[in-house]
Design an enzyme around this catalytic site. Sequence first.
Site, PDB file in Angstrom:
ATOM      1  N   ARG A 182     -17.844  -3.181  18.036  1.00 41.21           N
ATOM      2  CA  ARG A 182     -17.028  -4.392  17.838  1.00 41.21           C
ATOM      3  C   ARG A 182     -15.716  -4.318  18.599  1.00 41.21           C
ATOM      4  NH1 ARG A 182     -16.904  -4.411  12.745  1.00 41.21           N
ATOM      5  NH2 ARG A 182     -18.997  -5.256  12.793  1.00 41.21           N
ATOM      6  N   CYS A 186       0.345   0.447  10.315  1.00 45.27           N
ATOM      7  CA  CYS A 186      -0.108  -0.596   9.395  1.00 45.27           C
ATOM      8  C   CYS A 186       1.002  -1.463   8.786  1.00 45.27           C
ATOM      9  CB  CYS A 186      -0.931   0.025   8.276  1.00 45.27           C
ATOM     10  SG  CYS A 186      -1.691  -1.256   7.234  1.00 45.27           S
ATOM     11  N   CYS A 206       0.182   5.061   6.909  1.00 45.29           N
ATOM     12  CA  CYS A 206      -0.476   4.862   8.207  1.00 45.29           C
ATOM     13  C   CYS A 206       0.526   4.194   9.178  1.00 45.29           C
ATOM     14  CB  CYS A 206      -1.724   4.006   8.045  1.00 45.29           C
ATOM     15  SG  CYS A 206      -2.808   4.597   6.715  1.00 45.29           S
ATOM     16  N   CYS A 217     -16.201  -9.665   5.906  1.00 50.34           N
ATOM     17  CA  CYS A 217     -15.631  -8.363   5.539  1.00 50.34           C
ATOM     18  C   CYS A 217     -14.371  -8.553   4.695  1.00 50.34           C
ATOM     19  CB  CYS A 217     -15.308  -7.572   6.794  1.00 50.34           C
ATOM     20  SG  CYS A 217     -14.594  -5.961   6.415  1.00 50.34           S
ATOM     21  N   CYS A 224       0.837  -1.209   0.000  1.00 51.68           N
ATOM     22  CA  CYS A 224       0.000   0.000   0.000  1.00 51.68           C
ATOM     23  C   CYS A 224       0.876   1.265   0.000  1.00 51.68           C
ATOM     24  CB  CYS A 224      -0.916  -0.008   1.220  1.00 51.68           C
ATOM     25  SG  CYS A 224      -2.034   1.398   1.240  1.00 51.68           S
ATOM     26  N   CYS A 231     -19.397  -6.849   3.930  1.00 50.56           N
ATOM     27  CA  CYS A 231     -18.726  -5.601   4.297  1.00 50.56           C
ATOM     28  C   CYS A 231     -17.449  -5.534   3.466  1.00 50.56           C
ATOM     29  CB  CYS A 231     -18.411  -5.615   5.789  1.00 50.56           C
ATOM     30  SG  CYS A 231     -17.525  -4.149   6.350  1.00 50.56           S
ATOM     31  N   CYS A 282     -19.667   1.446   8.654  1.00 57.06           N
ATOM     32  CA  CYS A 282     -18.863   0.818   9.703  1.00 57.06           C
ATOM     33  C   CYS A 282     -17.646   1.709   9.882  1.00 57.06           C
ATOM     34  CB  CYS A 282     -18.451  -0.589   9.260  1.00 57.06           C
ATOM     35  SG  CYS A 282     -17.286  -1.380  10.391  1.00 57.06           S
TER      36      CYS A 282
END
Length: 341
Positions: A283, A83, A80, A120, A76, A151, A211
């Site tokens: 969650r 991550c 972040c 998801c 990616c 999701c 979400c």
Amino acid sequence: MNTLQEQTITLHRPRPVVPHLAASDNAERWSVDAIEALFQLPFPELLFRAQTVHREHFNPTHVEFATLLSVKTGGCPEDCGYCPQAARYSTGVEASKMMALDQVLFAAKRAQEAGATRFCMGAAWRTPKDRDIEKVAELVSAVKGLGLETCATLGMLNEGHAEQLRDAGLDYYNHNLDTAPDFYGDVITTRDYQDRLDTLARVRHAGVKVCSGGIVGMGESHRQRAGLIAELANLAPYPESVPINNLVRVEGTPLANTAPLDPFEFVRTIAVARITMPKARVRLSAGRQEMGDAIQALCFLAGANSIFYGDKLLTTGNPDTQADLDLLARLGMQRGAPEMV
Ligand code: SAM
Ligand code: DTB
Ligand code: SF4
């Protein structure tokens, strides 16, 4: 422990449909001060308030099981700081192409057989391209065809993407605010807070359920934790589904050496999310493997009514499914849609 027969009955019982929340579900606008005051309540007071709100809307013994699958892992371009999938950090996660439909369906069927009701699909994209959306739409409609709630979490959405996913059968789109606006720049520089809010607005506008949650334990202050919850709770309407992640400290990421959060502070975050977003599925998300059973039980008492279920999150570990079934059985709780019928 339920017998296999009881478990099967639970699995095949028709699920009540989670209603879309309306702006009117957000009667209250929360100030950061008010939320900070909730965080500072004595623990028994806070949990009592959270449980009271929880029981107004949910059966407190039921927990939703959602299974994650990384359909496109690593590589990616974003930065972040938490991550493992960001290409710029050496975390050992290898970039891979998008999974084929039959592989995804296989994983979804397995998740369903194991008891998950929501599936998801995650992709390590900054923003999906038009052709990515087409492919994911195929995955969504195939997974939906199994009778699972769907999701997806694919990064920032452009105009029309949410509608395409909705038409394919997408129930929820996950896009986290991650943290408070005034801590955000310490964690991520390659997209800003407004970009995230814009994606959430697109999702909401398309009629796909939202979400959205965040991560705690990234070195934010008490007030910044309150700031994250305020941002989520003041969305109008607030998200139908709110994942609260405890940072998984992954070697090679900038946040790898962050001091662990006091687990009671994590429980408090769940309780405050429950009080401020009464009808949301809250969650208990990443970080359960490091948490221990007792803290997870406290999270359920604080109003968590959903978990990620399956041996893996996206790239990191999660408690194995039998450990989760055992934990719920020890607590006299069960998997299933938590809404009151
Ligand atoms: N690339 C897309 C995006 O960022 O929106 C979707 C996938 S991304 C991995 C989904 C979410 O996972 C992030 O927003 C973050 O909240 C959470 N996450 C990622 N790494 C994490 C970690 N190490 N600990 C806890 N949560 C994490
Ligand atoms: C969310 O809030 N947490 C999940 C899901 N939404 C996509 C992801 C957690 C990822 C933890 C790190 C990993 O496994 O890569
Ligand atoms: Fe990329 Fe999403 Fe990871 Fe950020 S959280 S680096 S956008 S995969």
